[in-house]
Design a protein around this motif. Structure first.
Motif, PDB file in Angstrom:
ATOM      1  N   ILE A  83       0.855  -1.183   0.000  1.00 30.13           N
ATOM      2  CA  ILE A  83       0.000   0.000   0.000  1.00 30.13           C
ATOM      3  C   ILE A  83       0.890   1.232   0.000  1.00 30.13           C
ATOM      4  O   ILE A  83       2.088   1.142   0.240  1.00 30.13           O
ATOM      5  N   ASN A  93      -1.494   5.811   2.642  1.00 30.83           N
ATOM      6  CA  ASN A  93      -2.517   4.950   3.243  1.00 30.83           C
ATOM      7  C   ASN A  93      -2.072   4.420   4.595  1.00 30.83           C
ATOM      8  O   ASN A  93      -2.904   4.195   5.481  1.00 30.83           O
ATOM      9  N   ALA A 149     -12.342   1.639   5.892  1.00 27.54           N
ATOM     10  CA  ALA A 149     -12.480   0.215   5.561  1.00 27.54           C
ATOM     11  C   ALA A 149     -11.122  -0.333   5.168  1.00 27.54           C
ATOM     12  O   ALA A 149     -10.298   0.376   4.596  1.00 27.54           O
ATOM     13  N   VAL A 150     -10.881  -1.609   5.510  1.00 30.46           N
ATOM     14  CA  VAL A 150      -9.633  -2.276   5.143  1.00 30.46           C
ATOM     15  C   VAL A 150      -9.991  -3.610   4.507  1.00 30.46           C
ATOM     16  O   VAL A 150     -10.868  -4.320   4.998  1.00 30.46           O
ATOM     17  N   ARG A 151      -9.307  -3.920   3.403  1.00 37.11           N
ATOM     18  CA  ARG A 151      -9.537  -5.220   2.770  1.00 37.11           C
ATOM     19  C   ARG A 151      -8.914  -6.310   3.634  1.00 37.11           C
ATOM     20  O   ARG A 151      -7.894  -6.108   4.287  1.00 37.11           O
ATOM     21  N   THR A 170      -5.389  -6.875   2.583  1.00 35.94           N
ATOM     22  CA  THR A 170      -4.441  -5.926   3.174  1.00 35.94           C
ATOM     23  C   THR A 170      -4.124  -6.310   4.613  1.00 35.94           C
ATOM     24  O   THR A 170      -2.961  -6.291   5.039  1.00 35.94           O
ATOM     25  N   LEU A 227     -15.452   3.022  -2.808  1.00 34.41           N
ATOM     26  CA  LEU A 227     -14.425   1.993  -2.950  1.00 34.41           C
ATOM     27  C   LEU A 227     -13.038   2.584  -2.850  1.00 34.41           C
ATOM     28  O   LEU A 227     -12.097   1.924  -2.385  1.00 34.41           O
ATOM     29  N   GLU A 263     -12.029   4.674  -0.820  1.00 34.44           N
ATOM     30  CA  GLU A 263     -11.659   4.878   0.574  1.00 34.44           C
ATOM     31  C   GLU A 263     -11.220   3.591   1.248  1.00 34.44           C
ATOM     32  O   GLU A 263     -10.727   3.620   2.374  1.00 34.44           O
ATOM     33  N   VAL A 264     -11.413   2.445   0.582  1.00 31.13           N
ATOM     34  CA  VAL A 264     -11.023   1.179   1.161  1.00 31.13           C
ATOM     35  C   VAL A 264      -9.519   0.986   0.952  1.00 31.13           C
ATOM     36  O   VAL A 264      -9.009   1.140  -0.139  1.00 31.13           O
ATOM     37  N   ILE A 265      -8.810   0.675   2.079  1.00 32.79           N
ATOM     38  CA  ILE A 265      -7.352   0.512   1.967  1.00 32.79           C
ATOM     39  C   ILE A 265      -7.039  -0.931   1.664  1.00 32.79           C
ATOM     40  O   ILE A 265      -7.503  -1.810   2.377  1.00 32.79           O
TER      41      ILE A 265
END
Lengths: 77, 159
Positions: free
Chosen positions: A27, A31, A42-44, A47, B155, B157-159
């Protein structure tokens, strides 16, 4: 936001710089800053998986929930 | 959209624009003269009708320019942004303006002057209906663009 990402402590313990951490996780350093400041919305999972792999920890070590109500009503010393 | 499609669309837009300019400067004045000769009893409306028809083609040119700009935004991958809405609004406005002009001509030639060409006036009315339907379709598409823009910014804003 009540979910905190404890990157400061863990990065200091592992002695990894922010730039190197960002590159190994995949990333941008911007970020990483967003995560540290608690501004992330939000975090995947991918990630989060990469963060835990790089820091060699569990998600519960890097994520912490602070109840805002308890924070506001905490007794002032 | 791949580059080939965008290039083909750009060529089509350029050709359409050129055709519109040719229509405005050469074909319509000539056609206006022919009609004035064929129907001398209503030849006095020739200038105003020519002006209105040039304006209608100008609305079409506005649509072509706005479409070109939106195509550029698609190529730069910035189509899902607030800026795109302005151009879509201009397209819808131009189509509605053209419809209002043709509607005005329809009312004028049917009830005021009565050029006696029923087929032509019915064609004008049909063009108004068609144009308003097209504008309605574009408003629906605009809603789709709005939804896609919201999803894109969420989307991002999603890290």
């Amino acid at each position: 936001m009540a979910i905190m990402v404890r990157l400061d402590v863990l990065l200091a313990e592992r002695k990894i710089s922010v730039g190197e951490f960002a590159e190994r996780v995949g990333i941008t350093p911007a970020n990483v800053a967003v995560l540290k400041n608690g501004r992330a919305k939000a975090v995947r999972f991918s990630t989060l998986d990469a963060i835990c792999r790089v820091l060699n920890c569990q998600p519960g070590d890097v994520l912490m929930r602070e109840d805002e109500q308890e924070l506001l009503s905490a007794p002032v010393h | 959209m791949n580059n080939l499609t965008i290039r083909i669309l750009r060529c089509v837009l350029v050709l359409t624009f050129l055709a519109m300019v040719v229509a405005q400067t050469l074909i319509l004045p000539w056609l206006s003269a022919v009609f004035a000769d064929d129907f001398p009893e209503v030849a006095y409306i020739r200038a105003s009708m020519l002006a209105v028809s040039i304006l209608v083609i100008a609305c079409g040119e506005v649509v072509v320019v706005c479409t070109w700009k939106l195509l550029s935004m698609v190529q730069q991958d910035s189509i899902f942004s607030e800026r795109a809405f302005g151009w879509v609004n201009w397209i819808v406005g131009a189509i509605v303006a053209a419809c209002m002009l043709v509607l005005g001509v329809f009312v004028y030639t049917s009830f005021w002057v009565d050029i006696g060409q029923l087929g032509l006036t019915m064609a004008e009315f049909g063009a108004v209906i068609g144009g308003l339907t097209l504008a309605l379709l574009l408003v629906t598409m605009r809603g789709l663009l709005s939804k896609a823009t919201t999803l894109q910014s969420d989307l991002a804003e999603v890290i």
